[in-house]
Design an enzyme around this catalytic site. Sequence first.
Site, PDB file in Angstrom:
ATOM      1  CB  ALA A  61     -16.954  31.949 -54.770  1.00 41.20           C
ATOM      2  CB  VAL A  87     -15.947  25.754 -53.646  1.00 40.42           C
ATOM      3  CG1 VAL A  87     -15.047  26.096 -52.466  1.00 40.42           C
ATOM      4  CG2 VAL A  87     -17.420  25.853 -53.248  1.00 40.42           C
ATOM      5  CE  LYS A  88      -9.424  31.125 -58.241  1.00 45.08           C
ATOM      6  NZ  LYS A  88      -9.446  32.560 -58.671  1.00 45.08           N
ATOM      7  CB  ILE A  89      -9.960  24.299 -53.193  1.00 49.24           C
ATOM      8  CG1 ILE A  89     -11.442  24.140 -52.856  1.00 49.24           C
ATOM      9  CG2 ILE A  89      -9.085  23.642 -52.134  1.00 49.24           C
ATOM     10  CD1 ILE A  89     -11.822  24.635 -51.490  1.00 49.24           C
TER      11      ILE A  89
END
Length: 218
Positions: A61, A87-89
């Site tokens: 996400a 968590v997509k950074i």
Amino acid sequence: MKFFIDTANLEQIKEAQDLGILDGVTTNPSLMAKEGITGKDAIMNHYKTICEIVSDGDISAEVLGTTYDEMIKEGDELAAIHPNIVVKIPMIKDGIKALKYFSNKGIKTNCTLIFSAGQALLAAKAGANYVSPFLGRLDDISVDGLNLVEEIRVIFDNYMYDTEILAASIRSPMHIINCAKIGADVVTSPLDSILNLLNHPLTDKGLAQFVADAKKMG
């Protein structure tokens, strides 16, 4: 090798899950918008629905902010949706800081928009669980994206990083096969590219012959 599907389309996710080969999902704001999912509440609920469909796989996400504080706030909110959220950074300076923050908290991360081995190395050092080199976008500018995956594989193996190589921007079944050959841990792909792995004219010809012979047997 793990198979992720790169989409926000629930029907495609269900189809891949029913096929029995789905290990996870990646998506992004563009894919959300394509499905008509806009607004924070709608996006958060959509992620929750995806997690419920793929209950045993990682779901990436993506944060929308580009500053450290924005990414931390959004990432904490996304991680609270479901234990399987990753968590997509983005690969930027503040993104590296955010990767370290989430790593220290035990929250899984996927560092996206990787276009060089140096970027992948920094992300791994900061504790990313996944790095996402974009093969197709490199191919689009006449750079061999598969070479990047090979470079990252060598570096990660040299230093025994646990970070997984998640090959992204997959454009064809051959991308998938070549990623498997060179040791990508994961591919994330449109469903069509995965389904096209099923196809071979000799399979169709052989099956037609088997069916025809079976009919002759009465």
